[in-house]
Write an enzyme that holds these catalytic residues in place. Structure first.
Site, PDB file in Angstrom:
ATOM      1  N   HIS A 178     -11.552  -0.621   5.880  1.00 32.15           N
ATOM      2  CA  HIS A 178     -10.105  -0.635   5.796  1.00 32.15           C
ATOM      3  C   HIS A 178      -9.425   0.186   6.902  1.00 32.15           C
ATOM      4  O   HIS A 178      -8.596  -0.355   7.636  1.00 32.15           O
ATOM      5  CB  HIS A 178      -9.712  -0.112   4.405  1.00 32.15           C
ATOM      6  CG  HIS A 178      -8.270  -0.252   4.084  1.00 32.15           C
ATOM      7  ND1 HIS A 178      -7.767  -0.156   2.818  1.00 32.15           N
ATOM      8  CD2 HIS A 178      -7.196  -0.461   4.873  1.00 32.15           C
ATOM      9  CE1 HIS A 178      -6.459  -0.324   2.839  1.00 32.15           C
ATOM     10  NE2 HIS A 178      -6.093  -0.511   4.067  1.00 32.15           N
ATOM     11  N   HIS A 211      -5.041   2.033  11.193  1.00 34.83           N
ATOM     12  CA  HIS A 211      -5.851   0.816  11.305  1.00 34.83           C
ATOM     13  C   HIS A 211      -6.619   0.778  12.625  1.00 34.83           C
ATOM     14  O   HIS A 211      -7.094  -0.296  13.031  1.00 34.83           O
ATOM     15  CB  HIS A 211      -4.949  -0.421  11.235  1.00 34.83           C
ATOM     16  CG  HIS A 211      -4.956  -1.096   9.902  1.00 34.83           C
ATOM     17  ND1 HIS A 211      -4.978  -2.466   9.768  1.00 34.83           N
ATOM     18  CD2 HIS A 211      -4.956  -0.595   8.653  1.00 34.83           C
ATOM     19  CE1 HIS A 211      -4.954  -2.769   8.473  1.00 34.83           C
ATOM     20  NE2 HIS A 211      -4.930  -1.667   7.773  1.00 34.83           N
ATOM     21  N   HIS A 264      -1.153   6.008   7.702  1.00 35.33           N
ATOM     22  CA  HIS A 264      -2.268   5.126   7.341  1.00 35.33           C
ATOM     23  C   HIS A 264      -2.685   4.386   8.609  1.00 35.33           C
ATOM     24  O   HIS A 264      -1.939   3.578   9.150  1.00 35.33           O
ATOM     25  CB  HIS A 264      -1.837   4.139   6.259  1.00 35.33           C
ATOM     26  CG  HIS A 264      -2.857   3.068   5.975  1.00 35.33           C
ATOM     27  ND1 HIS A 264      -4.213   3.313   5.939  1.00 35.33           N
ATOM     28  CD2 HIS A 264      -2.716   1.740   5.721  1.00 35.33           C
ATOM     29  CE1 HIS A 264      -4.855   2.183   5.676  1.00 35.33           C
ATOM     30  NE2 HIS A 264      -3.979   1.227   5.544  1.00 35.33           N
ATOM     31  N   GLU A 317       0.815  -1.216   0.000  1.00 30.03           N
ATOM     32  CA  GLU A 317       0.000   0.000   0.000  1.00 30.03           C
ATOM     33  C   GLU A 317       0.852   1.272   0.000  1.00 30.03           C
ATOM     34  O   GLU A 317       0.353   2.345   0.357  1.00 30.03           O
ATOM     35  CB  GLU A 317      -0.958  -0.004   1.184  1.00 30.03           C
ATOM     36  CG  GLU A 317      -1.933  -1.173   1.131  1.00 30.03           C
ATOM     37  CD  GLU A 317      -3.170  -0.886   1.924  1.00 30.03           C
ATOM     38  OE1 GLU A 317      -4.197  -0.563   1.302  1.00 30.03           O
ATOM     39  OE2 GLU A 317      -3.097  -0.971   3.162  1.00 30.03           O
TER      40      GLU A 317
END
Lengths: 289, 289, 289, 289
Positions: B223, B155, B153, B134
């Site tokens: 996601h 999570h 990013h 990614e």
């Protein structure tokens, strides 16, 4: 077993991937991570597949048992088990046997505590130590599912709770892709009437295995759940993400969740491989403490 | 890198604030903290702005990469990432490159694991180690947003969940001021149909960057999410407060929340600067453990 | 007291099981764990019952007090108590006396802090240290319930909350089997009008004991709860699973939970014995820290 | 400062209890804990009140500042503050001054970081280090409330959330007795329009102090809250139980809670004294880590 060796050991941990190696290879070539040079050159990456065979078995066994011990500790650390719950791995040299700890809370397990059982739960080598009463979960699933190499029995409270409410657990994000279009819930009362809820004999193990069918996991009403996988890493990873997915479901309350559809879930499951990045992280954490 | 050096380094961590320095200066002069003597005398405080230039770059690079490693560890410690998720920083000496770890769980990252990539994700110096699939999240946002110096990013499960329910996430307290009047949610299915949910190529990265637009953060259905900022400290701080704000939203259940209005949110965001007090706290915590 | 000694001590921890030994024996023979060889041979397992008698009392007392200290630390570690709450054990050599810490937060308790009280809360041996104001919880339950060997007063927030809402707490999984068909809730206001909520004298202790009746636990409105057991291990285990069960109940929100029925709960309670696997796990955890 | 010294210091921590000593004495004599011998003899217990006077001030100051540092660490450990929030104590030798850390996350505070300010926030001794922008919370409450000896500004997310929903926070158990029949919520927008939510000048501090009135705590919309007390121990204890009470309230969801009535809350508050048992527990925890 230190991290360096863990990393060096590489695919050894994932072991004998017979049934699922096509799936895994597809994942690595298609949607997974790629070595930089290959990616830059536009070529699909090649991941070397380690040889799987007899000569390695002696070393593999020691590493496999060390990984099983690590898995026991990870499950406690990640909130999947408490004093109860357990994890096992099929013996690669004798697929009719499996390894599992003697009667002991998972976090206390050491290599010396591992026993080897057959599918009637008779221990190898006359080992007569006290066994888990629920060893039948493992024996009967291994018997019914030759593709399964490792099994986790989870006691995560959110998973327990999901097995008692009449709502389907669906994949909320890609890490839960293996949940697919939902999981079966085993209700021991349907076949055995009122019990102490435990899978304490072969008949109950068979019934649970039948309920599991070809699924990667099942919930158990008033008890917990099971996850299975192609490796210790795989069953452990699924047990952790089953828990996280259950937590999210419950946290949503009465809100409607836009879950992954069946095809998204399938592709996400392929992309997740067997959670190698998590394993390295989780393993170091329990080795440090 | 010890706390003393962290503190000594001062603004070095915040680096090349070109685009946002006016904003930051305004914050410090107007609503932020003030040196005591100046405040007592009724004069606005002056914060020395460190020189930003070529001669410093050599030392800055090492410090920048150390901060990037620290950021990786902070994100794990603060529950923003698990085995997945990542953080990157734009190369101040070459704004068309960015630094990011090789394929590795964030908590395991060391300085030796950092790679330098261009916006086609070709690594500098022939580095051919395995990369995050990614990485395109980072490349395409840096390409589209010259003002962005660092990207996380996330999570965090509560952020994941907020991206799957049809409710706007709004700023519940001043620390979430950057959320403003709400954030975009990127649904990969709208442009790419059924996928494994990953931003695994340039086209998907571009679509995410387009969804992000000029916002400080975006949610990603099924996601997680991304936060961007003027510095590592900034993108990290936003990722933590995005998580806390999401937790509060979910915890409120069906209760109506009196959120900050747009002007309050804007002023709070200015007041928060780039979360320097948090960084020092979070960094010491991961360095101690 | 190290783990090795804990394990070696074996059943000593469970002490004088007079009233409940039949139950425990039944559990071990019928539904519990079995030594491997016996199980393989199809024979029921025999668990050696340690002799219970006068000659052992001297050593037993020291071990019992060490276990009581360990229990204090476990209760803090498991979130059952905070600065308040307490745990006591009946003196096996003098069933009209019990051991409990002097006035001190449970996590700070050492063997030197243990006092011995009679049922009028007069300390033995002229000990005049400050006592818990709520020592009457213990005195009056021991007086009313000769079968009870140990008592925990819990302050777990989820248990507190369950005592203030008008919903029955029922067993959600087998570990909560002792909850049976529900527990009584003691509301001090019904008998004593407006108070500071504390069980600060004999009359209030008697009223609580009456509300508890023959149950294994009771909730206390606006205050917490009590669990009782055949041993320290038993009352502690029940207090932990009361907490976990309360957490699950609250987490379910407005969803309907398919709880264990009365017969399932009874059989599960028998199967749980007195939580020996948990004790070993929990005890090691507090001894390591 | 070790535990032994903490225990030895005894009431010194609670310091100059002028306004509230009658209340405290009543608590100790009436409903609190009692020395064993006195209780056994049926006589009310006597707690020695330490002398409060000038000669002690020199030593007291060092101990007071050490306690203030410990309080900073406790507030982080107990989840009351993060990078923000703060705690202060009035100078017993000069009631028009108070001690508070310079601009620093609470968990990083050391004795050298403590500053002494007057109610116009002018530092003593020409100290010109950077100050908290929200020091006005403290200055204006001390000015308006001579009875207040210590103040905590809390950032606990559940307290933040309670200040944004239109539901009264009421005492769910005796530890929340100080909440009484509910607390005021300060909405900065009512007097100052759109702001960055911070109490960044004297006018805003005065408005907050006016909203607080004679209450022991206030919520602040979109921001957090404040608790005040007769001592550091007292304001800290209230901030922790405010947080726990808020958590319980939110966890109850839409369920109706049977809270303490006004008289029960009052009596419970008296019985809680200033949370001495908690302080010793919490202080040891942060000193060990």
């Amino acid at each position: 077993m230190e991290l360096n060796r863990l990393l060096k050991a590489g695919f050894g941990r994932r072991g004998f991937l017979s049934g699922s190696s096509l799936l895994l290879t597809g994942a690595l070539l298609g949607t997974g991570e790629e070595p930089a040079a290959a990616a830059a050159a536009g070529r699909p990456a090649q991941i070397a597949t380690p040889p799987q065979g007899e000569p390695q078995d002696k070393q593999s066994k020691q590493e496999l048992l060390e990984d099983l011990v690590t898995a026991n500790h990870i499950l406690q650390d990640q909130g999947v088990v408490d004093g109860y719950g357990h994890v096992s791995v099929r013996n690669p040299a004798n697929p009719n046997h499996f390894y599992i700890s003697r009667w002991l809370a998972p976090d206390l397990v050491t290599p010396a505590d591992i026993m080897e059982l057959d599918f009637d739960c008779v221990p190898a080598n006359g080992d007569n130590r006290r066994m888990y009463s629920e060893r039948w979960i493992h024996a009967e699933i291994y018997r019914a599912r030759p593709d399964v190499k490792s099994i986790v029995h989870t006691h995560a409270p959110t998973v327990v709770l999901m097995g008692t409410i009449n709502e389907p657990l669906l994949p909320i994000y890609h890490m839960g892709g293996f949940i697919g279009s939902g999981l079966p819930t085993f209700d021991i009362r349907k076949s055995f009437g009122n019990t102490n809820m435990l899978i304490s004999d072969a008949a109950k193990g068979k019934a649970l295995a039948q309920s599991l069918g070809t699924y990667p996991a099942a919930l158990m009403r008033g008890h917990g759940g099971v996850t299975v996988g192609n490796s210790i890493m795989h069953s452990v990873g699924r047990s952790v993400y089953l828990k996280i997915n259950a937590e999210m479901h419950l946290q949503a309350g009465s809100r409607k969740i836009e879950t992954l559809n069946a095809e998204e879930a399938h592709q996400a499951e392929v992309g997740n491989q067997e959670f190698p990045k998590d394993w390295d992280l989780w393993a170091r954490k329990v080795k440090k403490s």
